[in-house]
Design an enzyme around this catalytic site. Structure first.
Site, PDB file in Angstrom:
ATOM      1  N   TYR A   1       0.894  -1.217   0.271  1.00 38.31           N
ATOM      2  CA  TYR A   1       0.161   0.012   0.357  1.00 38.31           C
ATOM      3  C   TYR A   1       0.659   1.374   0.174  1.00 38.31           C
ATOM      4  CZ  TYR A   1      -4.366  -2.562   1.065  1.00 38.31           C
ATOM      5  OH  TYR A   1      -5.110  -3.946   0.845  1.00 38.31           O
TER       6      TYR A   1
ATOM      7  N   LEU B   1     -18.348  -1.905   1.289  1.00 34.59           N
ATOM      8  CA  LEU B   1     -19.778  -0.507   0.500  1.00 34.59           C
ATOM      9  C   LEU B   1     -19.120  -0.011  -0.531  1.00 34.59           C
ATOM     10  CD1 LEU B   1     -18.903   1.773   4.064  1.00 34.59           C
ATOM     11  CD2 LEU B   1     -20.976   0.639   3.756  1.00 34.59           C
ATOM     12  N   GLY B   2     -18.627  -1.296  -1.610  1.00 33.68           N
ATOM     13  CA  GLY B   2     -18.367  -0.811  -3.025  1.00 33.68           C
ATOM     14  C   GLY B   2     -17.537   0.255  -2.879  1.00 33.68           C
ATOM     15  N   ARG B   3     -16.226   0.349  -2.003  1.00 37.70           N
ATOM     16  CA  ARG B   3     -15.367   1.501  -2.247  1.00 37.70           C
ATOM     17  C   ARG B   3     -16.671   2.485  -2.246  1.00 37.70           C
ATOM     18  NH1 ARG B   3     -13.917  -2.981  -5.053  1.00 37.70           N
ATOM     19  NH2 ARG B   3     -11.915  -3.775  -4.582  1.00 37.70           N
ATOM     20  N   GLY B   4     -16.814   2.734  -1.002  1.00 35.67           N
ATOM     21  CA  GLY B   4     -17.894   4.088  -1.571  1.00 35.67           C
ATOM     22  C   GLY B   4     -18.968   3.962  -1.708  1.00 35.67           C
TER      23      GLY B   4
END
Length: 331
Positions: A56, A206-209
């Site tokens: 990352y 959250l599905g990447r927001g």
């Protein structure tokens, strides 16, 4: 904070974990001081499981966590670390390397950056097609015997790979994307996990927001935000996907909760062997996520949610095409 056990052999962790990737620029510029404050707030609220990857932002995330965790009692939290994804200059993708000698090198760097003597759960980020999973897991077992790692985890691998890995050493958990719009884990992988007594840490809840209730059709991903390359956020797909969110919003309003809380609670209620990871990078988003695992969803609620967002109804793959072949299952 409630707790859950990751599989038969894994640690007892908080019922909600903290995913730290977004604190290192994955979704655009992040505020360092706010990120550290968010880690502190999570720990103070009883969150014990913190997930990161050594790749990352090429080690930035581990160094950030090392700073945030300094002075905290080491036994009060668990570190879940992924390794093996190679990054080039400018954060370009360089393939995978899960050879035993490479793993030991990656582990040494992670221990130093995180400022710790051991990693609680160590896992290859993806399956390296050039290295048998037995070799990778066997090498991690050596690190367990040496005291540098406590548990073996896996990430985004298929059912056959899970069985092969588990035959070498008990696997604590599999990390896999799981949300109302990403349910590929349900068909074959989740039954195998439960047969073998392996936990699931669910990322992307959250599905990447996308299904957080905070994304709008007119929103444009900023510089460095990986959602700008995500098929589900692309024109023609995002409008359809956000219509699903509005259907969820009506249920959330009736329940007296936010869309994000409803989406996280749905993942948590799929089984006591599942731990959702909240990818919060601000205290505001963390505060919204924390009550989710205590939200009670009735049978009627679950039926309404299923009607609002049927399995397979989202449009677009969960990763760009170049990365889909490395996943344990598709959408």
């Amino acid at each position: 904070m409630q707790t859950r056990t990751l599989g038969k052999s894994g640690p007892v962790v908080s019922a909600l974990g903290l995913g730290a990737m977004g604190m290192s620029g994955a979704y655009g510029q992040a505020d360092r001081s706010e990120s550290i404050a968010t880690v502190h707030a999570a720990l103070d609220a009883g969150v014990t499981l913190i997930d990161t990857g050594d790749f990352y932002a090429s080690g930035h995330n581990e160094m950030l966590l090392g700073e945030a965790l300094r002075g905290r009692e080491r036994e009060s939290y668990q570190l879940s670390v992924k390794f093996g994804m190679l990054m080039g200059a400018g954060h370009s993708f360089g393939g995978y390397d899960s050879r035993p000698e490479a793993m030991k090198n990656f582990l040494s760097y992670s221990l130093t950056r995180l400022g710790t003597d051991y990693i609680d759960i160590y896992r290859p980020a993806r399956l390296d097609p050039a290295v048998p999973i037995e070799e990778t897991v066997g090498a991690i077992k050596e690190m367990i015997d040496a005291g540098f790692v406590r548990h073996v985890g896996l990430s985004e691998v298929d059912a056959a790979t899970i069985r092969r890995a588990h035959a070498v050493h008990p696997i604590a958990d599999l990390q896999f994307e799981y949300s109302l719009i990403s349910r590929a884990v349900e068909a074959e992988i989740l039954p195998v996990l439960r047969e073998l007594g392996i936990g699931l840490t669910a990322y992307g809840v959250l599905g990447r927001g996308l299904i957080s209730g905070h994304w709008s059709a007119g929103h444009v991903a900023g510089p460095g935000d990986l959602r700008g390359r995500s098929p589900r956020f692309a024109d023609g797909n995002v409008e359809h996907n956000l219509a699903l969110v509005e259907a969820l919003r009506r249920i959330a309003v009736a329940k007296g909760c936010s869309v994000a809380q409803l989406a996280i609670a749905w993942v948590a209620v799929q089984g006591p062997d599942i731990v959702p990871l909240a990818g919060a990078r601000t205290r505001e988003r963390l505060s919204e996520a924390l009550p989710a695992t205590e939200l009670v969803l009735t049978g009627d609620d679950l039926a309404e949610i299923e009607k609002a967002v049927p399995a397979g109804t989202a449009r677009g793959d969960r990763y760009p095409a170049a990365f889909m072949s490395s996943l344990g299952a598709g959408n």
